[in-house]
Design a protein around this motif. Structure first.
Motif, PDB file in Angstrom:
ATOM      1  N   THR A  72     -21.027   2.244  -6.498  1.00 15.15           N
ATOM      2  CA  THR A  72     -21.971   3.332  -6.279  1.00 15.15           C
ATOM      3  C   THR A  72     -23.145   2.780  -5.481  1.00 15.15           C
ATOM      4  N   VAL A  73     -23.376   3.365  -4.301  1.00 15.72           N
ATOM      5  CA  VAL A  73     -24.459   2.936  -3.416  1.00 15.72           C
ATOM      6  C   VAL A  73     -25.606   3.934  -3.551  1.00 15.72           C
ATOM      7  N   ASN A  74     -26.793   3.427  -3.818  1.00 14.74           N
ATOM      8  CA  ASN A  74     -27.980   4.268  -3.974  1.00 14.74           C
ATOM      9  C   ASN A  74     -28.643   4.514  -2.621  1.00 14.74           C
ATOM     10  N   GLU A  75     -29.541   5.480  -2.590  1.00 13.78           N
ATOM     11  CA  GLU A  75     -30.211   5.832  -1.339  1.00 13.78           C
ATOM     12  C   GLU A  75     -31.074   4.709  -0.784  1.00 13.78           C
ATOM     13  N   ASN A  76     -31.531   3.800  -1.649  1.00 10.62           N
ATOM     14  CA  ASN A  76     -32.351   2.677  -1.177  1.00 10.62           C
ATOM     15  C   ASN A  76     -31.497   1.472  -0.777  1.00 10.62           C
ATOM     16  N   SER A  77     -30.187   1.680  -0.637  1.00 10.62           N
ATOM     17  CA  SER A  77     -29.207   0.678  -0.177  1.00 10.62           C
ATOM     18  C   SER A  77     -28.906  -0.420  -1.168  1.00 10.62           C
ATOM     19  N   ASN A  78     -29.372  -0.308  -2.416  1.00  8.81           N
ATOM     20  CA  ASN A  78     -28.844  -1.214  -3.421  1.00  8.81           C
ATOM     21  C   ASN A  78     -27.640  -0.517  -4.051  1.00  8.81           C
ATOM     22  N   ALA A  79     -26.881  -1.248  -4.836  1.00 11.79           N
ATOM     23  CA  ALA A  79     -25.642  -0.677  -5.351  1.00 11.79           C
ATOM     24  C   ALA A  79     -25.285  -1.312  -6.682  1.00 11.79           C
ATOM     25  N   GLU A  80     -24.261  -0.741  -7.286  1.00  8.62           N
ATOM     26  CA  GLU A  80     -23.721  -1.310  -8.509  1.00  8.62           C
ATOM     27  C   GLU A  80     -22.209  -1.188  -8.451  1.00  8.62           C
ATOM     28  N   MET A  81     -21.543  -2.262  -8.844  1.00  7.81           N
ATOM     29  CA  MET A  81     -20.088  -2.267  -8.956  1.00  7.81           C
ATOM     30  C   MET A  81     -19.771  -2.440 -10.430  1.00  7.81           C
ATOM     31  N   ILE A  82     -18.922  -1.552 -10.951  1.00  7.22           N
ATOM     32  CA  ILE A  82     -18.479  -1.699 -12.333  1.00  7.22           C
ATOM     33  C   ILE A  82     -16.965  -1.786 -12.372  1.00  7.22           C
ATOM     34  N   CYS A  83     -16.476  -2.447 -13.393  1.00  7.22           N
ATOM     35  CA  CYS A  83     -15.043  -2.499 -13.667  1.00  7.22           C
ATOM     36  C   CYS A  83     -14.844  -1.874 -15.036  1.00  7.22           C
ATOM     37  N   GLU A  84     -13.960  -0.899 -15.090  1.00  9.53           N
ATOM     38  CA  GLU A  84     -13.667  -0.222 -16.351  1.00  9.53           C
ATOM     39  C   GLU A  84     -12.229  -0.485 -16.780  1.00  9.53           C
ATOM     40  N   ARG A  85     -12.052  -0.565 -18.099  1.00 12.75           N
ATOM     41  CA  ARG A  85     -10.709  -0.625 -18.665  1.00 12.75           C
ATOM     42  C   ARG A  85     -10.101   0.779 -18.628  1.00 12.75           C
ATOM     43  N   ASP A  86     -10.934   1.732 -18.913  1.00 10.15           N
ATOM     44  CA  ASP A  86     -10.582   3.140 -18.924  1.00 10.15           C
ATOM     45  C   ASP A  86     -11.881   3.887 -18.634  1.00 10.15           C
ATOM     46  N   SER A  87     -11.798   5.150 -18.415  1.00 12.15           N
ATOM     47  CA  SER A  87     -12.992   5.909 -18.067  1.00 12.15           C
ATOM     48  C   SER A  87     -14.094   5.715 -19.111  1.00 12.15           C
ATOM     49  N   GLY A  88     -15.214   5.185 -18.662  1.00  7.88           N
ATOM     50  CA  GLY A  88     -16.357   4.967 -19.542  1.00  7.88           C
ATOM     51  C   GLY A  88     -16.349   3.674 -20.323  1.00  7.88           C
ATOM     52  N   ASP A  89     -15.263   2.922 -20.278  1.00  5.89           N
ATOM     53  CA  ASP A  89     -15.149   1.651 -21.015  1.00  5.89           C
ATOM     54  C   ASP A  89     -15.423   0.498 -20.050  1.00  5.89           C
ATOM     55  N   VAL A  90     -16.710   0.224 -19.810  1.00  7.72           N
ATOM     56  CA  VAL A  90     -17.130  -0.754 -18.808  1.00  7.72           C
ATOM     57  C   VAL A  90     -16.967  -2.170 -19.338  1.00  7.72           C
ATOM     58  N   TYR A  98     -28.444  -5.335  -1.864  1.00  9.31           N
ATOM     59  CA  TYR A  98     -28.436  -4.600  -0.597  1.00  9.31           C
ATOM     60  C   TYR A  98     -27.008  -4.479  -0.082  1.00  9.31           C
ATOM     61  N   THR A  99     -26.695  -3.322   0.442  1.00 10.54           N
ATOM     62  CA  THR A  99     -25.441  -3.123   1.152  1.00 10.54           C
ATOM     63  C   THR A  99     -25.636  -2.044   2.218  1.00 10.54           C
ATOM     64  N   ASP A 100     -24.902  -2.197   3.303  1.00 10.89           N
ATOM     65  CA  ASP A 100     -24.886  -1.155   4.321  1.00 10.89           C
ATOM     66  C   ASP A 100     -23.541  -0.413   4.307  1.00 10.89           C
ATOM     67  N   PHE A 101     -22.826  -0.520   3.187  1.00 10.21           N
ATOM     68  CA  PHE A 101     -21.556   0.194   3.054  1.00 10.21           C
ATOM     69  C   PHE A 101     -21.818   1.685   3.273  1.00 10.21           C
ATOM     70  N   PRO A 102     -21.026   2.333   4.133  1.00  7.25           N
ATOM     71  CA  PRO A 102     -21.354   3.692   4.568  1.00  7.25           C
ATOM     72  C   PRO A 102     -21.082   4.813   3.560  1.00  7.25           C
TER      73      PRO A 102
END
Length: 121
Positions: A72-90, A98-102
């Protein structure tokens, strides 16, 4: 530049790709290759690959079967990557300064990592 609508063309794959980096022990599809190339985002594969040898992932039976990775990339160009086992189980959460991922959001899944970890060197 990578656009979300471009990804709808990838329903199946005609070829699989493998990176020769030992800590990136997985193969990926045409769609993933397209995202990495067009989105200039091989770093996403590196990030996912780097977590595979961490105990939190390597020792988790469920994550050895399947992993759901969400960026998930935020409007200020920072982001978060999560890995889940199942939906909501982080299982893993990594902040990215920082990322410039489009794209604002993208999801990948990785399966059958137990095949890799059961191979004797």
């Amino acid at each position: 530049i990578l656009k979300e609508e471009d990804l709808s063309q990838f329903r199946c794959t005609s070829r699989y790709y493998k990176n020769s980096i030992p800590w990136q022990p997985f193969i990926y599809t045409d769609g993933v290759k397209y995202v990495a190339e067009v989105g200039e985002a091989y770093w996403i594969l590196d990030l996912i690959g780097s977590w595979q040898s961490e105990q939190v992932v390597k020792d988790d039976t469920m994550l050895q079967k399947i992993q759901f990775w969400k960026l998930t990339v935020n409007e200020n160009s920072n982001a978060e990557m999560i890995c889940e086992r199942d939906s909501g189980d982080v299982a893993v959460r990594q902040k990215i300064c920082y990322t410039d991922f489009p794209l604002r959001k993208i999801q990948f899944y990785l399966q059958n990592m137990w095949c890799y970890w059961r191979i004797e060197p």
